[in-house]
Motif scaffolding. Structure first.
Motif, PDB file in Angstrom:
ATOM      1  N   PRO A  59       0.815  -1.131   0.009  1.00 25.49           N
ATOM      2  CA  PRO A  59      -0.111  -0.053   0.003  1.00 25.49           C
ATOM      3  C   PRO A  59       0.840   1.296   0.031  1.00 25.49           C
ATOM      4  CG  PRO A  59      -0.585  -1.522   1.631  1.00 25.49           C
ATOM      5  CD  PRO A  59       0.580  -2.156   1.023  1.00 25.49           C
ATOM      6  N   ASP A  60       0.366   2.471  -0.568  1.00 23.76           N
ATOM      7  CA  ASP A  60       1.068   3.454  -0.798  1.00 23.76           C
ATOM      8  C   ASP A  60       1.054   4.234   0.644  1.00 23.76           C
ATOM      9  OD1 ASP A  60       1.853   3.833  -3.282  1.00 23.76           O
ATOM     10  OD2 ASP A  60      -0.033   4.714  -3.804  1.00 23.76           O
ATOM     11  N   ALA A  61       0.088   3.793   1.612  1.00 20.23           N
ATOM     12  CA  ALA A  61      -0.156   4.384   2.688  1.00 20.23           C
ATOM     13  C   ALA A  61       1.137   4.136   3.663  1.00 20.23           C
ATOM     14  CB  ALA A  61      -1.317   3.840   3.333  1.00 20.23           C
ATOM     15  N   PRO A  62       1.831   5.092   4.171  1.00 17.62           N
ATOM     16  CA  PRO A  62       3.131   5.036   5.045  1.00 17.62           C
ATOM     17  C   PRO A  62       2.858   4.134   6.272  1.00 17.62           C
ATOM     18  CG  PRO A  62       2.517   7.200   5.137  1.00 17.62           C
ATOM     19  CD  PRO A  62       1.445   6.445   4.117  1.00 17.62           C
ATOM     20  N   ASN A  63       1.742   4.306   6.866  1.00 21.47           N
ATOM     21  CA  ASN A  63       1.347   3.597   8.183  1.00 21.47           C
ATOM     22  C   ASN A  63       0.943   2.264   7.967  1.00 21.47           C
ATOM     23  OD1 ASN A  63      -1.100   4.453   7.150  1.00 21.47           O
ATOM     24  ND2 ASN A  63      -1.856   5.138   9.241  1.00 21.47           N
ATOM     25  N   MET A  64       0.621   1.784   6.771  1.00 18.17           N
ATOM     26  CA  MET A  64       0.116   0.270   6.693  1.00 18.17           C
ATOM     27  C   MET A  64       1.035  -0.311   6.094  1.00 18.17           C
ATOM     28  SD  MET A  64      -3.077  -0.680   4.384  1.00 18.17           S
ATOM     29  CE  MET A  64      -4.118   0.452   5.205  1.00 18.17           C
ATOM     30  N   ASP A  65       1.506  -1.417   6.884  1.00 16.84           N
ATOM     31  CA  ASP A  65       2.642  -2.511   6.494  1.00 16.84           C
ATOM     32  C   ASP A  65       1.915  -3.648   5.703  1.00 16.84           C
ATOM     33  OD1 ASP A  65       5.179  -3.471   5.790  1.00 16.84           O
ATOM     34  OD2 ASP A  65       5.485  -4.180   7.913  1.00 16.84           O
ATOM     35  N   GLY A  66       2.451  -4.501   4.857  1.00 15.98           N
ATOM     36  CA  GLY A  66       2.066  -5.851   4.232  1.00 15.98           C
ATOM     37  C   GLY A  66       1.902  -5.472   2.981  1.00 15.98           C
ATOM     38  N   PHE A  67       0.765  -6.343   2.629  1.00 16.78           N
ATOM     39  CA  PHE A  67       0.338  -6.253   0.967  1.00 16.78           C
ATOM     40  C   PHE A  67      -1.017  -5.582   0.978  1.00 16.78           C
ATOM     41  CE2 PHE A  67       3.682  -9.751   1.248  1.00 16.78           C
ATOM     42  CZ  PHE A  67       4.725  -8.964   0.260  1.00 16.78           C
ATOM     43  N   GLY A  68      -1.261  -5.305  -0.350  1.00 21.04           N
ATOM     44  CA  GLY A  68      -2.656  -5.034  -0.624  1.00 21.04           C
ATOM     45  C   GLY A  68      -3.128  -5.660  -2.103  1.00 21.04           C
ATOM     46  N   LEU A  69      -4.390  -5.589  -2.395  1.00 22.78           N
ATOM     47  CA  LEU A  69      -4.761  -6.130  -3.676  1.00 22.78           C
ATOM     48  C   LEU A  69      -5.628  -4.901  -4.310  1.00 22.78           C
ATOM     49  CD1 LEU A  69      -6.352  -9.632  -2.704  1.00 22.78           C
ATOM     50  CD2 LEU A  69      -4.062  -9.204  -4.270  1.00 22.78           C
ATOM     51  N   ARG A  70      -5.484  -5.003  -5.826  1.00 24.16           N
ATOM     52  CA  ARG A  70      -6.134  -4.076  -6.442  1.00 24.16           C
ATOM     53  C   ARG A  70      -6.434  -4.788  -7.817  1.00 24.16           C
ATOM     54  NH1 ARG A  70      -5.071  -0.785 -11.041  1.00 24.16           N
ATOM     55  NH2 ARG A  70      -3.024  -1.181 -10.772  1.00 24.16           N
ATOM     56  N   ALA A  71      -7.927  -4.748  -8.234  1.00 23.45           N
ATOM     57  CA  ALA A  71      -8.486  -5.618  -9.262  1.00 23.45           C
ATOM     58  C   ALA A  71      -9.149  -4.502 -10.230  1.00 23.45           C
ATOM     59  CB  ALA A  71      -9.527  -6.619  -8.773  1.00 23.45           C
ATOM     60  N   GLU A  72      -8.930  -4.981 -11.562  1.00 24.34           N
ATOM     61  CA  GLU A  72      -9.507  -4.389 -12.530  1.00 24.34           C
ATOM     62  C   GLU A  72     -10.267  -5.471 -13.376  1.00 24.34           C
ATOM     63  OE1 GLU A  72      -6.348  -2.669 -15.257  1.00 24.34           O
ATOM     64  OE2 GLU A  72      -5.793  -1.366 -13.796  1.00 24.34           O
ATOM     65  N   VAL A  73     -11.525  -4.926 -13.661  1.00 15.24           N
ATOM     66  CA  VAL A  73     -12.441  -5.760 -14.341  1.00 15.24           C
ATOM     67  C   VAL A  73     -12.777  -5.115 -15.869  1.00 15.24           C
ATOM     68  CG1 VAL A  73     -14.729  -7.084 -14.311  1.00 15.24           C
ATOM     69  CG2 VAL A  73     -13.529  -6.815 -12.329  1.00 15.24           C
ATOM     70  N   ILE A  74     -12.522  -6.074 -16.745  1.00 16.23           N
ATOM     71  CA  ILE A  74     -12.627  -5.513 -18.248  1.00 16.23           C
ATOM     72  C   ILE A  74     -13.920  -6.303 -18.883  1.00 16.23           C
ATOM     73  CG2 ILE A  74     -11.712  -5.013 -20.178  1.00 16.23           C
ATOM     74  CD1 ILE A  74      -9.389  -5.423 -17.757  1.00 16.23           C
ATOM     75  N   VAL A  75     -14.973  -5.607 -19.208  1.00 13.13           N
ATOM     76  CA  VAL A  75     -15.818  -6.328 -19.697  1.00 13.13           C
ATOM     77  C   VAL A  75     -15.899  -6.492 -21.301  1.00 13.13           C
ATOM     78  CG1 VAL A  75     -18.436  -6.773 -19.813  1.00 13.13           C
ATOM     79  CG2 VAL A  75     -17.464  -6.273 -17.744  1.00 13.13           C
ATOM     80  N   GLU A  76     -15.857  -7.347 -22.163  1.00 15.15           N
ATOM     81  CA  GLU A  76     -15.762  -7.367 -23.566  1.00 15.15           C
ATOM     82  C   GLU A  76     -17.019  -7.899 -24.233  1.00 15.15           C
ATOM     83  OE1 GLU A  76     -13.197  -9.775 -26.906  1.00 15.15           O
ATOM     84  OE2 GLU A  76     -12.451  -9.596 -24.933  1.00 15.15           O
ATOM     85  N   GLY A  77     -17.529  -7.348 -25.038  1.00 19.53           N
ATOM     86  CA  GLY A  77     -18.632  -7.975 -25.812  1.00 19.53           C
ATOM     87  C   GLY A  77     -20.172  -7.455 -25.197  1.00 19.53           C
ATOM     88  N   CYS A  78     -20.305  -6.803 -24.203  1.00 21.18           N
ATOM     89  CA  CYS A  78     -21.457  -6.167 -23.879  1.00 21.18           C
ATOM     90  C   CYS A  78     -21.448  -4.751 -23.704  1.00 21.18           C
ATOM     91  CB  CYS A  78     -21.699  -6.745 -22.316  1.00 21.18           C
ATOM     92  SG  CYS A  78     -23.250  -6.257 -21.613  1.00 21.18           S
ATOM     93  N   PRO A  79     -22.084  -3.971 -24.699  1.00 19.94           N
ATOM     94  CA  PRO A  79     -21.965  -2.606 -24.729  1.00 19.94           C
ATOM     95  C   PRO A  79     -22.873  -1.799 -23.754  1.00 19.94           C
ATOM     96  CG  PRO A  79     -23.492  -3.325 -26.489  1.00 19.94           C
ATOM     97  CD  PRO A  79     -22.969  -4.740 -25.717  1.00 19.94           C
ATOM     98  N   ASP A  80     -23.555  -2.460 -23.115  1.00 21.58           N
ATOM     99  CA  ASP A  80     -24.848  -1.684 -22.242  1.00 21.58           C
ATOM    100  C   ASP A  80     -24.154  -1.393 -20.835  1.00 21.58           C
ATOM    101  OD1 ASP A  80     -26.915  -1.171 -20.326  1.00 21.58           O
ATOM    102  OD2 ASP A  80     -28.020  -2.007 -22.057  1.00 21.58           O
ATOM    103  N   ASP A  81     -23.713  -0.176 -20.549  1.00 28.81           N
ATOM    104  CA  ASP A  81     -23.191   0.369 -19.389  1.00 28.81           C
ATOM    105  C   ASP A  81     -24.039  -0.105 -18.006  1.00 28.81           C
ATOM    106  OD1 ASP A  81     -21.022   1.107 -20.536  1.00 28.81           O
ATOM    107  OD2 ASP A  81     -21.594   3.372 -20.421  1.00 28.81           O
ATOM    108  N   ALA A  82     -25.460  -0.058 -18.196  1.00 27.45           N
ATOM    109  CA  ALA A  82     -26.418  -0.206 -16.852  1.00 27.45           C
ATOM    110  C   ALA A  82     -26.207  -1.561 -16.550  1.00 27.45           C
ATOM    111  CB  ALA A  82     -27.454   0.177 -17.525  1.00 27.45           C
TER     112      ALA A  82
END
Length: 176
Positions: free
Chosen positions: A127-150
Protein backbone atom coordinates in the motif's frame (compact mmCIF):
# COMPACT_ATOMS: atom_id res chain seq x y z
CA UNK A 1 9.81 -0.74 -7.46
CA UNK A 2 10.33 -4.01 -9.32
CA UNK A 3 7.66 -6.66 -8.50
CA UNK A 4 10.26 -9.08 -7.14
CA UNK A 5 11.47 -6.41 -4.69
CA UNK A 6 7.88 -5.67 -3.66
CA UNK A 7 7.14 -9.28 -2.76
CA UNK A 8 10.42 -9.79 -0.90
CA UNK A 9 9.86 -6.86 1.46
CA UNK A 10 9.47 -8.34 4.97
CA UNK A 11 6.16 -8.32 6.80
CA UNK A 12 5.87 -7.18 10.40
CA UNK A 13 3.49 -7.88 13.26
CA UNK A 14 1.60 -4.66 12.41
CA UNK A 15 -0.18 -6.52 9.62
CA UNK A 16 -2.20 -8.54 12.15
CA UNK A 17 -3.11 -5.55 14.36
CA UNK A 18 -5.59 -2.74 13.97
CA UNK A 19 -8.73 -2.35 11.91
CA UNK A 20 -8.05 -5.03 9.32
CA UNK A 21 -10.91 -5.43 6.83
CA UNK A 22 -13.23 -2.77 8.20
CA UNK A 23 -11.45 0.35 7.02
CA UNK A 24 -9.99 1.42 3.74
CA UNK A 25 -7.14 3.88 3.83
CA UNK A 26 -7.14 7.09 1.91
CA UNK A 27 -4.29 9.60 2.22
CA UNK A 28 -4.57 11.44 5.55
CA UNK A 29 -7.84 9.80 6.65
CA UNK A 30 -9.60 6.51 7.29
CA UNK A 31 -12.99 5.85 5.78
CA UNK A 32 -15.17 3.43 7.70
CA UNK A 33 -17.26 1.14 5.55
CA UNK A 34 -20.03 -1.28 6.24
CA UNK A 35 -19.55 -5.04 6.26
CA UNK A 36 -21.81 -7.40 4.36
CA UNK A 37 -23.36 -10.03 6.60
CA UNK A 38 -25.34 -13.02 5.34
CA UNK A 39 -28.85 -14.04 6.40
CA UNK A 40 -28.52 -17.38 4.63
CA UNK A 41 -25.56 -19.05 3.00
CA UNK A 42 -23.94 -21.91 1.17
CA UNK A 43 -20.41 -22.68 2.22
CA UNK A 44 -17.27 -23.77 0.42
CA UNK A 45 -14.14 -25.09 2.08
CA UNK A 46 -10.47 -25.06 1.12
CA UNK A 47 -7.26 -25.96 2.94
CA UNK A 48 -3.69 -24.85 2.29
CA UNK A 49 -0.58 -26.52 3.70
CA UNK A 50 3.09 -26.86 3.00
CA UNK A 51 6.02 -24.50 2.75
CA UNK A 52 4.48 -21.02 2.43
CA UNK A 53 3.04 -20.08 -0.95
CA UNK A 54 4.64 -23.19 -2.51
CA UNK A 55 2.41 -25.71 -0.76
CA UNK A 56 -0.72 -27.62 -1.71
CA UNK A 57 -4.20 -26.13 -1.72
CA UNK A 58 -7.30 -28.33 -1.75
CA UNK A 59 -10.96 -27.48 -2.15
CA UNK A 60 -13.82 -29.76 -1.21
CA UNK A 61 -17.38 -30.17 -2.42
CA UNK A 62 -19.08 -31.26 -5.63
CA UNK A 63 -15.90 -31.08 -7.68
CA UNK A 64 -12.83 -31.35 -5.42
CA UNK A 65 -9.68 -29.66 -6.67
CA UNK A 66 -6.05 -29.97 -5.57
CA UNK A 67 -3.27 -27.68 -6.83
CA UNK A 68 0.43 -27.30 -6.09
CA UNK A 69 0.91 -23.59 -5.58
CA UNK A 70 4.03 -21.69 -6.58
CA UNK A 71 5.52 -18.25 -6.16
CA UNK A 72 5.50 -16.50 -9.56
CA UNK A 73 8.81 -15.98 -11.39
CA UNK A 74 8.35 -12.20 -11.25
CA UNK A 75 8.38 -12.52 -7.44
CA UNK A 76 11.50 -14.69 -7.35
CA UNK A 77 9.81 -18.11 -7.45
CA UNK A 78 9.92 -20.96 -9.94
CA UNK A 79 6.53 -20.12 -11.44
CA UNK A 80 5.74 -23.81 -11.92
CA UNK A 81 2.22 -23.63 -10.52
CA UNK A 82 -0.67 -21.26 -9.93
CA UNK A 83 -0.60 -18.56 -7.25
CA UNK A 84 -3.42 -17.17 -5.08
CA UNK A 85 -3.77 -14.01 -7.15
CA UNK A 86 -4.34 -16.05 -10.32
CA UNK A 87 -7.06 -18.04 -8.57
CA UNK A 88 -8.69 -14.81 -7.36
CA UNK A 89 -8.63 -13.39 -10.89
CA UNK A 90 -10.15 -16.60 -12.29
CA UNK A 91 -12.89 -16.73 -9.67
CA UNK A 92 -13.70 -13.04 -10.05
CA UNK A 93 -13.90 -13.32 -13.86
CA UNK A 94 -16.22 -16.31 -13.69
CA UNK A 95 -18.43 -14.83 -10.98
CA UNK A 96 -18.70 -11.46 -12.74
CA UNK A 97 -19.63 -13.17 -16.01
CA UNK A 98 -22.46 -15.00 -14.23
CA UNK A 99 -23.64 -11.73 -12.68
CA UNK A 100 -23.44 -10.03 -16.09
CA UNK A 101 -25.56 -12.73 -17.72
CA UNK A 102 -28.10 -12.53 -14.90
CA UNK A 103 -28.27 -8.72 -15.11
CA UNK A 104 -28.81 -8.92 -18.89
CA UNK A 105 -31.57 -11.51 -18.46
CA UNK A 106 -33.28 -9.37 -15.80
CA UNK A 107 -33.19 -6.41 -18.19
CA UNK A 108 -34.76 -8.58 -20.93
CA UNK A 109 -31.53 -8.23 -22.93
CA UNK A 110 -30.16 -11.75 -22.48
CA UNK A 111 -28.52 -11.69 -25.90
CA UNK A 112 -26.31 -8.74 -24.81
CA UNK A 113 -24.23 -10.97 -22.53
CA UNK A 114 -24.40 -14.32 -24.31
CA UNK A 115 -20.98 -13.92 -25.94
CA UNK A 116 -19.42 -11.59 -23.40
CA UNK A 117 -16.00 -12.17 -21.87
CA UNK A 118 -14.78 -10.83 -18.55
CA UNK A 119 -11.07 -10.20 -18.06
CA UNK A 120 -9.84 -9.64 -14.51
CA UNK A 121 -6.40 -8.36 -13.60
CA UNK A 122 -5.30 -8.66 -9.97
CA UNK A 123 -2.41 -6.55 -8.70
CA UNK A 124 -0.45 -7.39 -5.54
CA UNK A 125 1.78 -4.79 -3.95
CA UNK A 126 2.54 -2.70 -0.91
CA UNK A 127 0.00 0.00 0.00
CA UNK A 128 1.05 3.60 -0.62
CA UNK A 129 -0.04 4.48 2.92
CA UNK A 130 3.12 4.94 5.02
CA UNK A 131 1.48 3.58 8.18
CA UNK A 132 0.16 0.38 6.56
CA UNK A 133 2.60 -2.51 6.26
CA UNK A 134 2.15 -5.74 4.32
CA UNK A 135 0.41 -6.22 1.00
CA UNK A 136 -2.69 -4.97 -0.71
CA UNK A 137 -4.76 -6.03 -3.70
CA UNK A 138 -6.23 -4.05 -6.55
CA UNK A 139 -8.48 -5.53 -9.21
CA UNK A 140 -9.49 -4.35 -12.67
CA UNK A 141 -12.49 -5.93 -14.39
CA UNK A 142 -12.74 -5.44 -18.17
CA UNK A 143 -15.98 -6.47 -19.87
CA UNK A 144 -15.79 -7.39 -23.55
CA UNK A 145 -18.80 -7.95 -25.80
CA UNK A 146 -21.49 -6.25 -23.71
CA UNK A 147 -22.03 -2.62 -24.78
CA UNK A 148 -24.69 -1.77 -22.15
CA UNK A 149 -23.22 0.26 -19.27
CA UNK A 150 -26.34 -0.22 -17.12
CA UNK A 151 -26.07 -4.01 -17.35
CA UNK A 152 -22.37 -3.86 -16.47
CA UNK A 153 -23.10 -1.59 -13.48
CA UNK A 154 -25.88 -3.90 -12.34
CA UNK A 155 -23.56 -6.91 -12.59
CA UNK A 156 -20.95 -5.07 -10.51
CA UNK A 157 -23.55 -4.38 -7.81
CA UNK A 158 -24.70 -8.04 -7.81
CA UNK A 159 -21.37 -9.93 -8.07
CA UNK A 160 -20.25 -11.30 -4.67
CA UNK A 161 -16.57 -10.68 -5.50
CA UNK A 162 -17.31 -7.03 -6.37
CA UNK A 163 -19.34 -6.65 -3.19
CA UNK A 164 -16.64 -8.18 -1.00
CA UNK A 165 -13.93 -5.97 -2.47
CA UNK A 166 -16.06 -2.83 -2.52
CA UNK A 167 -18.03 -3.13 0.72
CA UNK A 168 -16.02 -5.62 2.75
CA UNK A 169 -16.77 -9.11 3.91
CA UNK A 170 -17.27 -10.59 7.35
CA UNK A 171 -13.98 -12.42 8.00
CA UNK A 172 -13.22 -14.47 11.11
CA UNK A 173 -9.69 -15.70 11.79
CA UNK A 174 -9.55 -18.44 14.45
CA UNK A 175 -7.00 -20.80 15.94
CA UNK A 176 -7.81 -24.52 15.49
Amino acid sequence: MHPAQVLRRPLTARVMKGAVGRYTHFPNKFHQRSIITLKDHVYFKATAGGPGRNGIVKSYGDSPLELKMSMPKVAGGKGDGPNPEQLLAMGYSSCFLGALQLAAARASKKEMAENAKVHTVVFLGHPDAPNMDGFGLRAEVIVEGCPDDAIIASAHEFCPYSRALQYGADVSVMKA
